[in-house]
Design a protein around this motif. Structure first.
Motif, short mmCIF file in Angstrom:
data_model
loop_
_atom_site.label_atom_id
_atom_site.label_comp_id
_atom_site.label_asym_id
_atom_site.label_seq_id
_atom_site.Cartn_x
_atom_site.Cartn_y
_atom_site.Cartn_z
N ARG A 71 2.00 -15.65 -11.71
CA ARG A 71 2.40 -15.35 -13.08
C ARG A 71 2.54 -16.62 -13.89
O ARG A 71 2.57 -17.73 -13.34
N LEU A 107 -1.34 -10.07 -18.95
CA LEU A 107 -0.60 -8.90 -19.42
C LEU A 107 0.85 -9.33 -19.53
O LEU A 107 1.46 -9.75 -18.55
N TYR A 124 -1.46 -11.44 -14.28
CA TYR A 124 -2.89 -11.57 -14.52
C TYR A 124 -3.63 -10.28 -14.24
O TYR A 124 -3.29 -9.52 -13.34
N LYS A 125 -4.68 -10.06 -15.04
CA LYS A 125 -5.49 -8.85 -14.90
C LYS A 125 -6.38 -8.90 -13.67
O LYS A 125 -6.83 -7.86 -13.18
N THR A 247 -0.69 -4.35 -12.03
CA THR A 247 -1.98 -4.10 -12.66
C THR A 247 -2.82 -3.26 -11.71
O THR A 247 -2.60 -3.24 -10.50
N SER A 248 -3.81 -2.55 -12.27
CA SER A 248 -4.70 -1.74 -11.45
C SER A 248 -6.13 -1.88 -11.95
O SER A 248 -6.36 -2.16 -13.13
N LYS A 249 -7.08 -1.70 -11.05
CA LYS A 249 -8.49 -1.81 -11.40
C LYS A 249 -9.29 -0.90 -10.48
O LYS A 249 -9.08 -0.90 -9.26
N TRP A 257 -4.54 -2.22 -6.58
CA TRP A 257 -3.26 -2.48 -7.23
C TRP A 257 -2.75 -3.87 -6.88
O TRP A 257 -2.85 -4.30 -5.73
#
Length: 445
Positions: A71, A107, A124-125, A247-249, A257
């Protein structure tokens, strides 16, 4: 008016603030305790970009930045023309974190700060691909004053990266309803810990989930020490949470996650991860028929999947959202839009998240209307108290059919836990005593 645009090649100063500087710092005596930042400070990783920008009587200074692969945390000091601190005076979303190609990768969330500075944390994304990232300000208004407080500066991650360790994990669990959880890795940085996992659904479970809503699932889990005391809880009712953000992708394997914690002391004590449950949007056909003109005398009850909603009053009025927007000056007074307002109380077994649950109303002529909830939700007691706003309804029908088409389904029939591997202490923190941090924040047991 003075403006500062810093060259991105500028080197930063690694600083240990003096006692005088700490008065207005993210380490002041009234700052929110953050073990990860305390560790970064101990390792000498607090960077000073030397930002000092003035415009129209307001000054912005940035002299403390902590950043690593977990972070980025920044302390922003805003003062007026008299040198008095101004807190929460600007839109913090106007500060961006960008990679070497100029893509936004951060984010953010607003930290509580203290009496002198605002503190913002960014996760971070995705994975960082460069040892340098850039903080960029587009701030153009403080309080009600417009001006120019734009700046940018680079943040060097090289030293923090050299102190970062990664533990690859291969823990695996399949819930009775077909959700697979694959634990991927732990990344231990000076300012925190990233916990990464991937979830995927069986075909049978996927058939229940509306299109494009799989990422709205939530895992509920916690970490506990050897005595069974909760260290941190995610998406639960417990007040103890060291989560900085998640975050999720979507990937080929499922939903990836990343949970970022400001600390997780698995390098100094035994820590176990325990799954408590999960929620996921599912299609639903639960419905209830109400007779609006009778509701004051005869309450209607919706009962479905363990949830109950009581409907006890009805009226036609100007759309409450339009009323609120006009009162707030967001929109000018305009032709009134009608809505039906139904008073409700709910008691839920599931999550009852208004952002997920979807309702619609069908009148006795077959016309359909969207429904939105306005009111309060008690997460601890799992209750709702407020109104259903039936958008666009302009008359009192003889009857209305209310249908819940999507439910935020909660599953608790899980039995899974595993021990985190013993982490390697970060050099310089081998004799650290993080338990003191936890004793300060955790309630007496």
């Amino acid at each position: 008016m003075q403006n500062a645009h810093l060259n991105t090649s500028r080197s930063l100063i690694y600083a240990n603030p003096s006692i005088a500087e700490i008065v207005r710092s993210m380490f002041s005596s009234d700052a929110e305790l953050d073990p990860g930042l305390q560790q970064s400070r101990k390792l000498g990783l607090i960077q000073d970009p030397g930002i000092n920008v003035s415009s129209h009587g307001y000054r912005i200074q940035v002299n403390e930045v902590s950043a690593d692969a977990s972070r980025l945390t920044i302390a922003v000091k805003v003062t007026d023309r008299f040198g008095k601190p101004v807190l929460q005076g600007f839109n913090w979303e106007q500060i961006s974190i960008k990679d070497e190609r100029g893509n936004e990768i951060g984010l953010g969330r607003f930290g509580s700060g203290n009496s002198g500075v605002d503190v913002f944390t960014y996760i971070y994304k995705g994975e960082l691909t460069s040892p340098t990232i850039t903080v960029e300000s587009r701030i153009d208004k403080i309080k009600e004053t417009k001006g120019n407080w734009k700046f940018s500066f680079p943040v060097d991650l090289t030293q923090a990266d050299s102190l970062t360790t990664v533990d690859e994990l291969n823990e695996h669990y399949v819930t009775p309803e077909g959700l697979t959880i694959q634990i991927d890795k732990l990344t231990h940085t000076p300012s925190g810990v990233k916990f990464e996992l991937t979830t995927s659904l069986s075909q049978q479970a996927r058939n229940k989930v509306p299109a494009n809503m799989e990422e709205m699932q939530k895992l509920m889990f916690h970490f506990e020490d050897e005595q069974g005391n909760i260290i941190s809880q995610v998406n639960g009712m417990h007040s103890i949470s060291m989560l900085a953000g998640a975050t999720s992708k979507r990937t080929e394997q499922g939903i990836h996650w990343v949970y970022t914690f400001i600390d997780l002391p698995y390098d100094s004590q035994h820590v176990k991860m325990v799954l408590d449950g999960y929620s996921i949007p599912e299609k639903s056909e639960g419905s209830v028929v109400i007779y609006p003109s009778r509701l004051n005398k005869e309450n209607a009850v919706f009962s479905n999947s363990g949830d109950k909603v009581w409907f006890n009053a009805f009226k036609i009025t100007q759309d409450p959202d339009q009323q609120a927007a006009i009162a707030a000056g967001v929109i000018e007074n305009q032709e009134a839009k009608s809505a039906g307002v139904v008073k409700i109380k709910g008691k839920y077994m599931n999550i009852a998240n208004p952002a997920v649950d979807q309702w619609q109303a069908i009148d006795d002529k077959g016309n359909k209307y969207p429904i939105e909830f306005r009111g309060t939700r008690d997460l601890d007691k799992k209750t709702l108290d407020g109104s259903f706003i039936i958008k666009g309804l302009s008359y009192t029908p003889t009857k209305l059919t209310l249908i819940r088409s999507i439910i935020d389904r909660y599953y608790s029939d899980v039995q899974w836990s595993f021990d985190l591997p013993k982490g390697k202490p970060i050099p310089g923190l081998e004799n650290n005593e993080p338990i003191k941090y936890w004793e300060d924040i955790l309630p007496d047991r």
